[in-house]
Design an enzyme around this catalytic site. Sequence first.
Site, PDB file in Angstrom:
ATOM      1  N   GLY A  59       0.795  -1.031  -0.039  1.00  0.00           N
ATOM      2  CA  GLY A  59       0.047   0.195   0.145  1.00  0.00           C
ATOM      3  C   GLY A  59       0.867   1.300  -0.008  1.00  0.00           C
ATOM      4  N   GLN A  64       2.600  10.209   1.726  1.00  0.00           N
ATOM      5  CA  GLN A  64       3.755   9.400   1.681  1.00  0.00           C
ATOM      6  C   GLN A  64       4.922   9.789   0.697  1.00  0.00           C
ATOM      7  OE1 GLN A  64       1.864   5.476   2.669  1.00  0.00           O
ATOM      8  NE2 GLN A  64       3.939   5.395   3.881  1.00  0.00           N
ATOM      9  N   CYS A 107       5.479   0.270   8.129  1.00  0.00           N
ATOM     10  CA  CYS A 107       4.981   1.510   7.363  1.00  0.00           C
ATOM     11  C   CYS A 107       6.083   2.001   6.630  1.00  0.00           C
ATOM     12  CB  CYS A 107       4.515   2.513   8.232  1.00  0.00           C
ATOM     13  SG  CYS A 107       4.035   4.101   7.415  1.00  0.00           S
ATOM     14  N   LEU A 108       6.029   2.109   5.389  1.00  0.00           N
ATOM     15  CA  LEU A 108       7.087   2.592   4.427  1.00  0.00           C
ATOM     16  C   LEU A 108       7.673   3.868   4.832  1.00  0.00           C
ATOM     17  CD1 LEU A 108       5.954   1.410   1.105  1.00  0.00           C
ATOM     18  CD2 LEU A 108       7.289   0.111   2.483  1.00  0.00           C
ATOM     19  N   HIS A 149      -5.156   1.257   7.059  1.00  0.00           N
ATOM     20  CA  HIS A 149      -3.786   1.768   7.362  1.00  0.00           C
ATOM     21  C   HIS A 149      -3.700   3.057   6.394  1.00  0.00           C
ATOM     22  CE1 HIS A 149       0.666   1.668   8.166  1.00  0.00           C
ATOM     23  NE2 HIS A 149       0.604   2.188   7.076  1.00  0.00           N
ATOM     24  N   GLU A 150      -4.063   2.668   5.016  1.00  0.00           N
ATOM     25  CA  GLU A 150      -3.735   3.802   4.076  1.00  0.00           C
ATOM     26  C   GLU A 150      -4.659   5.155   4.377  1.00  0.00           C
ATOM     27  OE1 GLU A 150      -0.836   1.515   2.911  1.00  0.00           O
ATOM     28  OE2 GLU A 150      -1.219   3.823   2.708  1.00  0.00           O
ATOM     29  N   HIS A 153      -3.517   7.361   6.934  1.00  0.00           N
ATOM     30  CA  HIS A 153      -2.617   8.176   6.403  1.00  0.00           C
ATOM     31  C   HIS A 153      -3.318   9.514   5.823  1.00  0.00           C
ATOM     32  CE1 HIS A 153       1.431   6.302   6.752  1.00  0.00           C
ATOM     33  NE2 HIS A 153       1.000   5.310   5.997  1.00  0.00           N
TER      34      HIS A 153
HETATM   35  O1  K2U Z   1       1.258   2.580   3.930  1.00  0.00           O
HETATM   36  C1  K2U Z   1       2.311   2.134   4.119  1.00  0.00           C
HETATM   37  O2  K2U Z   1       3.379   2.484   4.692  1.00  0.00           O
HETATM   38  C2  K2U Z   1       2.547   0.810   3.296  1.00  0.00           C
HETATM   39  C3  K2U Z   1       2.008  -0.417   4.149  1.00  0.00           C
HETATM   40  C4  K2U Z   1       0.947  -0.879   4.240  1.00  0.00           C
HETATM   41  C5  K2U Z   1       0.338  -1.858   5.165  1.00  0.00           C
HETATM   42  C6  K2U Z   1       0.806  -1.535   6.476  1.00  0.00           C
HETATM   43  C7  K2U Z   1       0.574  -2.614   7.357  1.00  0.00           C
HETATM   44  C8  K2U Z   1      -0.270  -3.609   6.982  1.00  0.00           C
HETATM   45  C9  K2U Z   1      -0.791  -3.628   5.869  1.00  0.00           C
HETATM   46  C10 K2U Z   1      -0.216  -2.860   4.803  1.00  0.00           C
HETATM   47  C11 K2U Z   1       3.349  -1.524   4.345  1.00  0.00           C
HETATM   48  O3  K2U Z   1       4.579  -0.676   4.728  1.00  0.00           O
HETATM   49  S1  K2U Z   1       3.705  -2.268   2.861  1.00  0.00           S
HETATM   50  C12 K2U Z   1       4.826  -3.476   3.780  1.00  0.00           C
HETATM   51  C13 K2U Z   1       4.105  -4.782   4.141  1.00  0.00           C
HETATM   52  C14 K2U Z   1       4.115  -5.646   3.443  1.00  0.00           C
HETATM   53  C15 K2U Z   1       3.438  -6.638   3.681  1.00  0.00           C
HETATM   54  C16 K2U Z   1       2.734  -7.076   4.769  1.00  0.00           C
HETATM   55  C17 K2U Z   1       2.749  -5.907   5.612  1.00  0.00           C
HETATM   56  C18 K2U Z   1       3.408  -4.548   5.412  1.00  0.00           C
HETATM   57 ZN    ZN Z   2       2.152   3.547   6.220  1.00  0.00          ZN
END
Ligand code: K2U
Ligand code: ZN
Length: 185
Positions: A59, A64, A107-108, A149-150, A153
Amino acid sequence: MLQALMWCFMEILMSLRPILIHPDPRLKKACPPVADITDDLRRLADDMLATMYDAPGIGLAAPQVGVLTRMFVMDCEREDAGKNPTVVINPEITWSSEETGVYEEGCLSIPDIYEEVTRPERIRLKFTDETGAEREEEYDGLWATCAQHELDHLNGKLFIDYLSGLKRTLITNKMKKLKKERARA
Ligand code: K2U
Ligand code: ZN
């Protein structure tokens, strides 16, 4: 094979965007709604998808990459299930389940930090897609977690805001140190 090559070619054509790292005031602001779905917005969505796959992530929200508008992208399909890129514009949750689930979120914008967050297990999400079509989808599992989560944001909320003040402070100090090291590199 051809589809994978096409995706690689498309990703090279699109431009990867730098991802903001917490703490950053732009990650704490509530974003205004998208007024019009323009070719520029579609280009931003394409760049966000390329940036997300490159990270890698499942996501990514517009704030971001420093664009304060109510749009995020997600693709929570498993690797072997092919790609399912989803562009979500002006989202709203119209229903969420009583049942909740715990997921170790990352979170990225807060690299290498993973903490448990509890959220409703299923949601119904109403949004506009990149073609301008109004959609309403029901999500569960990782898709539901990611969408929530998104959407956080877009409201200037980070997953660390669900943690204790002490944990949040420790993580924020760690990120300040990381940003200093990256600035020196
Ligand atoms: O918004 C973001 O930073 C991307 C997130 C999205 C996400 C966070 C928590 C749970 C689900 C999605 C992640 O950093 S993407 C990295 C990731 C990859 C696989 C599973 C969970 C998180
Ligand atoms: Zn995030």
